[in-house]
Design an enzyme around this catalytic site. Structure first.
Site, mmCIF file in Angstrom:
data_model
loop_
_atom_site.group_PDB
_atom_site.id
_atom_site.type_symbol
_atom_site.label_atom_id
_atom_site.label_comp_id
_atom_site.label_asym_id
_atom_site.label_seq_id
_atom_site.Cartn_x
_atom_site.Cartn_y
_atom_site.Cartn_z
ATOM 1 N N HIS A 220 0.838 -1.204 0.000
ATOM 2 C CA HIS A 220 0.000 0.000 0.000
ATOM 3 C C HIS A 220 0.872 1.254 0.000
ATOM 4 C CE1 HIS A 220 -2.091 -3.244 2.228
ATOM 5 N NE2 HIS A 220 -3.109 -2.899 1.446
ATOM 6 N N THR A 495 8.466 13.545 -50.837
ATOM 7 C CA THR A 495 7.132 13.526 -50.232
ATOM 8 C C THR A 495 6.814 12.246 -49.498
ATOM 9 O OG1 THR A 495 6.207 12.692 -52.299
ATOM 10 C CG2 THR A 495 6.211 15.086 -51.973
#
Length: 577
Positions: A220, A495
């Protein structure tokens, strides 16, 4: 507050269980409660039922261990909080009414869990139910005994397995209780964390500096016992095992040479699988060096602390019966499908396939001087090693930032190769040998592309000499590389193409065509080729990616040169010097 992928903060525990049940046809939710049960409750009639649970946030624990051969049901609390007495009692009643011959509650040693499960136990016993409780505390962190006892952590899943296998075999409640309590006494777990954890909607419970790790944290985020500088994985594992088994530690596990254990290497939530594998290997090596036999090894994510980047090691001392119980079949989805056999680093390797001796081409009279070959290769290697950080930085914008590492690895492999044997002086044999080195040692797409280029260039050079032969070899190498690319991509396109080395190589090849002209000065042509390669590398900053990792980023038009193209230009420059 750290980001979490939840629908609502308040409903995350319920949503997680609903998702688990939705994806597992053998599980059912208990109406009105945060309880998961086996879908075949009728199968437990006349057998002992097993219930466990605790706060959410430790997934896959505990609901992932519900199934035939493990738990009958699980009661989940909200995030890092114990389940309610009402829900625990409802789960007890559900399995009792299904005809269970007895019920065992398996509870991790936390105050809230002990109180709530204990209260439900009292009420169920008052109703005449045959129910008992075992409390698991396997944490080896604390050197001095505390009033609350050892915390229950990942070792609890081994207790689930032992109890589940016994229950499935028809053992009585007395027998199961006795054997799991005995197992719990010879089990230990220790965690190590690199980061804190947080529940949805909350900040981390603690902070760790970038160069720190903490030993002995709870699941925890409770404080550990020692904060230290980050250690390499093998040293970290040695530190963990030493602490776990240190006789001066009040919570230690007694471990002596010749012992057999089950090892669990557990991801606390945020550790990568790669790191987990490294830790697992280190744990096996360390235990073997101490004369410990690892009868079985479980490696995976079994009990977490949300997103905590950390690991826990669990050791359970076992005999043949406990090993058989570990091997027993279960349908629980979080239990790993491990093969029956020990873990060891001493496994025999598969012999590497033998390669037929390569027939050397007769290239008498076409060779270069060995001193020149070695001088050029050393310059190339030194150049790549010196550019490592620059190439990595360029690559971060278009890939995974490893281009410099990959090229440095290639340079080191070539240097090691030259130290082990004199390099061939015949051009075709030299390029072919370099291709073998790079294909074996370089890795990544770069290694394959260089290997393709050099292999094809070497084939073109066989039995040939003179400047035009080198121009032809360059073209042959580029054509071989192009054949490996996706259809429709062409070198030099402004491109749609940008893929590592080819831009610079293509530009250099065009310049090298001048070598076919009678009377061409090879040094001038090579200098022009280097200039063309450097210009092409710089021009890649304005291109769009059509292949490779760069084509997948949000904007494939990048603002820096391609790292692979820069590396090729640098290599050609080093050859010219």
């Amino acid at each position: 507050v750290p980001k979490k992928l939840v629908t609502t903060v308040s409903g995350c525990a319920d949503d997680a269980l609903a998702g688990l049940v939705a994806c597992n046809s053998e599980l059912r939710l208990l109406q009105g409660h945060r309880v998961v049960l086996r879908g075949d409750l009728q199968a437990i009639r006349g057998r002992v039922a097993l219930l466990s649970g605790g706060g959410s946030g430790h997934e896959p624990a505990h609901a992932g261990y519900v199934g035939k051969g493990m738990l009958t049901g699980v009661v989940a609390g909200s995030m890092f909080a114990s389940p309610s007495v009402g829900s625990i009692l409802a789960a007890i009643r559900a399995v009792a009414q299904a005809g269970a011959a007895g019920i065992l509650l398996i509870v991790m040693n936390y105050t809230g869990d002990r109180l709530n499960f204990g209260m439900a136990l009292e009420r169920a016993q008052a109703e005449g139910t045959n129910v008992r409780m075992v409390v698991v505390g396997d944490d080896c962190a604390f050197t001095k005994p505390g009033k609350a006892g050892r915390r229950g952590i990942c070792g609890t899943i081994l207790i689930h397995k032992v109890a589940g296998a016994l229950a499935e075999a028809g053992a009585s409640l007395d027998e199961i209780e006795k054997k799991v309590m005995a197992a719990a006494k010879v089990m230990g777990t220790l965690g190590l964390s690199l980061s804190p954890c947080s529940i949805p909607g909350s900040k981390p419970s603690f902070q760790l500096a970038e160069d720190e790790m903490e030993l002995g944290l709870g699941i925890h985020g409770e404080a550990g016992v020692h904060r230290m500088k980050v250690l390499p994985a093998d040293k970290a594992v040695e530190t963990m095992l030493k602490h776990m088994t240190d006789p001066s530690n009040a919570s230690h596990l007694s471990l002596s040479p010749g012992s057999s254990v089950v090892l669990v290497v557990n991801n606390l939530g945020g550790l990568s699988c790669l790191e987990l594998g490294i830790v697992a290997g280190a744990a096996v090596r360390c235990l073997e060096s101490r004369g410990i036999r690892i009868a079985r090894a479980l490696v995976g994510t079994f009990m977490t602390a949300m997103e905590m980047a950390g690991v826990s090691l669990t050791l359970l001392l076992v005999d043949e019966e406990l090993v058989r119980l570990m091997d027993a079949k279960t349908t629980a989805m979080a239990w790993p499908n491990i093969l029956a056999g020990p873990a060891t680093t001493q496994r025999e390797e598969v012999p590497a396939p033998t390669e037929a001796p390569r027939k050397l081409q007769d290239e008498t009279g076409t060779g270069l001087s060995r001193a020149r070959v070695e001088r050029v290769l050393q310059r190339v290697c030194s150049t790549l090693l010196g550019m490592k950080d620059k190439l990595n930085e360029l690559d971060r914008g278009a890939g995974d930032g490893d281009c410099g590492h990959t090229h440095a690895q290639a340079a080191q492999a070539i240097q090691e190769w030259m130290r082990s044997r004199p390099p061939p002086t015949a051009p075709a044999q030299l390029l072919s040998a370099l291709a073998d080195v790079l294909l074996q040692q370089m890795g990544g797409s770069s290694g394959v592309l260089y290997g393709l280029f050099l292999t094809a260039a070497a084939r073109s050079l066989r039995g040939r000499s003179g400047s035009p032969a080198w121009a032809d070899a360059m073209d042959a190498g580029i054509e071989a590389m192009q054949r490996s690319f996706p259809p429709g991509l062409s070198p030099g396109s402004q491109t749609n193409f940008r893929f590592l080395q080819l831009d610079s190589l293509f530009a250099a090849a065009q310049a090298l065509h001048s070598l076919r002209s009678p009377g061409a000065d090879p040094l001038q042509v090579l200098a022009a080729a280097v200039q063309s390669a450097e210009a092409a590398a710089e021009a890649t900053r304005h291109m769009e990616a059509g292949a490779g990792r760069a084509s997948y980023i949000r904007s494939a038009r990048l603002e820096q040169p391609d790292a692979g193209a820069v590396a090729v230009a640098a290599v050609l420059g080093a050859v010219l010097e």
